[in-house]
Design a protein around this motif. Sequence first.
Motif, PDB file in Angstrom:
ATOM      1  N   GLN A  21      -7.248   6.996 -13.550  1.00 18.55           N
ATOM      2  CA  GLN A  21      -7.142   6.651 -12.136  1.00 18.55           C
ATOM      3  C   GLN A  21      -7.636   5.241 -11.812  1.00 18.55           C
ATOM      4  N   ALA A  22      -8.310   4.599 -12.756  1.00 16.10           N
ATOM      5  CA  ALA A  22      -8.891   3.284 -12.470  1.00 16.10           C
ATOM      6  C   ALA A  22      -7.836   2.217 -12.230  1.00 16.10           C
ATOM      7  N   TYR A  23      -6.604   2.457 -12.678  1.00 15.94           N
ATOM      8  CA  TYR A  23      -5.571   1.441 -12.501  1.00 15.94           C
ATOM      9  C   TYR A  23      -5.056   1.375 -11.053  1.00 15.94           C
ATOM     10  N   ARG A  24      -5.232   2.440 -10.283  1.00 14.09           N
ATOM     11  CA  ARG A  24      -4.561   2.521  -8.977  1.00 14.09           C
ATOM     12  C   ARG A  24      -5.026   1.456  -7.977  1.00 14.09           C
ATOM     13  N   PRO A  25      -6.335   1.210  -7.821  1.00  6.71           N
ATOM     14  CA  PRO A  25      -6.715   0.109  -6.918  1.00  6.71           C
ATOM     15  C   PRO A  25      -6.143  -1.230  -7.361  1.00  6.71           C
ATOM     16  N   ALA A  26      -6.109  -1.459  -8.678  1.00 13.31           N
ATOM     17  CA  ALA A  26      -5.570  -2.724  -9.192  1.00 13.31           C
ATOM     18  C   ALA A  26      -4.091  -2.859  -8.858  1.00 13.31           C
ATOM     19  N   ALA A  27      -3.335  -1.773  -9.017  1.00 10.74           N
ATOM     20  CA  ALA A  27      -1.909  -1.820  -8.696  1.00 10.74           C
ATOM     21  C   ALA A  27      -1.694  -2.092  -7.211  1.00 10.74           C
ATOM     22  N   ALA A  28      -2.515  -1.468  -6.360  1.00 11.48           N
ATOM     23  CA  ALA A  28      -2.376  -1.676  -4.914  1.00 11.48           C
ATOM     24  C   ALA A  28      -2.722  -3.108  -4.520  1.00 11.48           C
ATOM     25  N   VAL A  29      -3.767  -3.668  -5.129  1.00  9.55           N
ATOM     26  CA  VAL A  29      -4.147  -5.054  -4.827  1.00  9.55           C
ATOM     27  C   VAL A  29      -3.047  -6.011  -5.271  1.00  9.55           C
ATOM     28  N   LEU A  30      -2.535  -5.808  -6.473  1.00 12.74           N
ATOM     29  CA  LEU A  30      -1.488  -6.703  -6.978  1.00 12.74           C
ATOM     30  C   LEU A  30      -0.236  -6.613  -6.108  1.00 12.74           C
ATOM     31  N   LEU A  31       0.102  -5.412  -5.683  1.00 11.24           N
ATOM     32  CA  LEU A  31       1.257  -5.232  -4.806  1.00 11.24           C
ATOM     33  C   LEU A  31       1.071  -5.998  -3.496  1.00 11.24           C
ATOM     34  N   SER A  32      -0.102  -5.881  -2.896  1.00 10.89           N
ATOM     35  CA  SER A  32      -0.343  -6.562  -1.622  1.00 10.89           C
ATOM     36  C   SER A  32      -0.430  -8.070  -1.793  1.00 10.89           C
ATOM     37  N   ASP A  33      -0.901  -8.537  -2.952  1.00  9.38           N
ATOM     38  CA  ASP A  33      -0.985  -9.981  -3.190  1.00  9.38           C
ATOM     39  C   ASP A  33       0.383 -10.615  -3.402  1.00  9.38           C
ATOM     40  N   LEU A  34       1.287  -9.875  -4.041  1.00 11.86           N
ATOM     41  CA  LEU A  34       2.567 -10.458  -4.443  1.00 11.86           C
ATOM     42  C   LEU A  34       3.676 -10.256  -3.420  1.00 11.86           C
ATOM     43  N   MET A  35       3.573  -9.213  -2.616  1.00  6.13           N
ATOM     44  CA  MET A  35       4.652  -8.903  -1.672  1.00  6.13           C
ATOM     45  C   MET A  35       4.475  -9.727  -0.394  1.00  6.13           C
ATOM     46  N   PRO A  36       5.550 -10.305   0.138  1.00  3.42           N
ATOM     47  CA  PRO A  36       5.439 -11.017   1.422  1.00  3.42           C
ATOM     48  C   PRO A  36       4.806 -10.123   2.482  1.00  3.42           C
ATOM     49  N   GLU A  37       3.996 -10.722   3.336  1.00  3.17           N
ATOM     50  CA  GLU A  37       3.154  -9.947   4.246  1.00  3.17           C
ATOM     51  C   GLU A  37       3.939  -9.017   5.162  1.00  3.17           C
ATOM     52  N   ARG A  38       5.082  -9.465   5.668  1.00  9.14           N
ATOM     53  CA  ARG A  38       5.813  -8.633   6.621  1.00  9.14           C
ATOM     54  C   ARG A  38       6.429  -7.402   5.960  1.00  9.14           C
ATOM     55  N   PHE A  39       6.477  -7.392   4.620  1.00 10.16           N
ATOM     56  CA  PHE A  39       7.037  -6.244   3.898  1.00 10.16           C
ATOM     57  C   PHE A  39       5.951  -5.363   3.280  1.00 10.16           C
ATOM     58  N   GLN A  40       4.689  -5.558   3.683  1.00 11.89           N
ATOM     59  CA  GLN A  40       3.587  -4.859   3.040  1.00 11.89           C
ATOM     60  C   GLN A  40       3.733  -3.335   3.124  1.00 11.89           C
ATOM     61  N   VAL A  41       3.970  -2.805   4.321  1.00 12.86           N
ATOM     62  CA  VAL A  41       4.070  -1.361   4.467  1.00 12.86           C
ATOM     63  C   VAL A  41       5.261  -0.821   3.681  1.00 12.86           C
ATOM     64  N   MET A  42       6.383  -1.523   3.710  1.00 10.59           N
ATOM     65  CA  MET A  42       7.549  -1.121   2.925  1.00 10.59           C
ATOM     66  C   MET A  42       7.219  -1.127   1.434  1.00 10.59           C
ATOM     67  N   ALA A  43       6.428  -2.107   1.011  1.00 14.62           N
ATOM     68  CA  ALA A  43       6.060  -2.181  -0.402  1.00 14.62           C
ATOM     69  C   ALA A  43       5.234  -0.973  -0.821  1.00 14.62           C
ATOM     70  N   PHE A  44       4.283  -0.591   0.025  1.00 14.33           N
ATOM     71  CA  PHE A  44       3.479   0.579  -0.308  1.00 14.33           C
ATOM     72  C   PHE A  44       4.309   1.860  -0.237  1.00 14.33           C
ATOM     73  N   SER A  45       5.324   1.868   0.603  1.00 16.11           N
ATOM     74  CA  SER A  45       6.246   2.995   0.622  1.00 16.11           C
ATOM     75  C   SER A  45       6.997   3.080  -0.696  1.00 16.11           C
ATOM     76  N   MET A  46       7.394   1.930  -1.250  1.00 15.83           N
ATOM     77  CA  MET A  46       8.075   1.922  -2.549  1.00 15.83           C
ATOM     78  C   MET A  46       7.150   2.429  -3.652  1.00 15.83           C
ATOM     79  N   MET A  47       5.881   2.048  -3.580  1.00 15.80           N
ATOM     80  CA  MET A  47       4.942   2.553  -4.593  1.00 15.80           C
ATOM     81  C   MET A  47       4.785   4.059  -4.480  1.00 15.80           C
TER      82      MET A  47
END
Length: 441
Positions: free
Chosen positions: A123-149
Amino acid sequence: MNDDDPIGVFATLRATPTPVRYLLGGVLINQLGAFVQTFLLLYLTVRGHSVTAAGLCLVAYSAGSVVGTLLGGEFTQRFGPRGTIVLAMGTSAPLVASISWLSRPGLFGLLLVVVALAGLCTQAYRPAAAVLLSDLMPERFQVMAFSMMRIALNTGAALAPLIAAGLILLDWNALFWVDGATALLYAALAFALLPRAHGPAQDEAAQDEAAQDEAQAGGAARDGGAVSGRAVYAAMLRDRRFLFFLTSVLIGTITYTQSTIALPLEVVADKYPTGLYSAVLTLSSVVLITCELKITTYITRMPTHLAVIIGHVVNALGFVVYALAARSGAFVLIGAVLAVSGLMIAGPSMFAHPATFPAARKARYIGTMQAVAGLASAIGPLFGVYAWSRLGSGFWVLCGALTGVAGLLAWAGLKRAVEVDPGAAADPSAEGEPEPVGGRA
């Protein structure tokens, strides 16, 4: 595309950077082989362990998972997302694969330790994946990105039991060998394909805010601009809104898990065929996987707090409908659709919220939220079996009421004014304006 244009599915897919595609692909691959938590209890009893011993191993795995998400957030903050994913998955692989060998008689003590460590690393990878997703995805698509995850996680969770059924026909031990292999593959893909950097650097405002938090927490040391964990957690404890949010996650997760804990008990008690529960799982998975991204395009057009309260209300209605299950099996299916619809409406915004905090706090806030969700998942079975056995159909009304409380807490935690860019001229009219879904909290 103009920032004021509605956010659509295809626009999100076009805006998704290649590293994010690799990240989501790795999440899916890892989830396809995630068999330990689902099959550990059954596996150990088949191998001759008592139900008590097998249950103790499952508790150890769950406890390790809760600690793992907290450590994952800490490691991500210190060493970066890519390194944390590689370390977590690379360490998880041999631990999980060794469970089949350690299940022999006389090795139970060592098995218990390894299972707990496997839960921690997995389970230790999950915060890292979420941080990387939020860092790399354009801000206006953040919620959509987390929906994809979430879709990647849910797709893997839906297909994994089918894969496991085939593996069991070959060899029970293959469950853990394949689980370890998928974790190792994810580690290799992360090492080769994910970016090394943390992502965008903190802006000056984020650094100033972090420094203020640190000073208020007692002047913990800073090293190269990084804020100490003590300062971040102290700020978290003072953040009433985030505490409301965490309490909502705790209550909401405990109640939502009853769809897999108390609902099968209800189906059996009402003398329905077990195929009805299989139909519920299949229907829920199909609806979630096929509809969530499209629904998210609509919820991004409304304030975050409004989306989460609507989602919790719909979820609560699903539980209330379960209370009518004894009258007709149709109510079980209708309740399942409502419950999963509520999750699709509220889930992406809830999942994305900790990633909206400044970079100096983000990983630890994400890790804390995920640890609370893991704790709730561990409490859920105890609560469900105890309360359902005493309340019967009234249990579902209780779950609906608790979900409503969780919605109110989420509303209180997410309803806030839009932050104004410190470098921009102050705009008094902006004060008190609700935060849009997908905007920074």
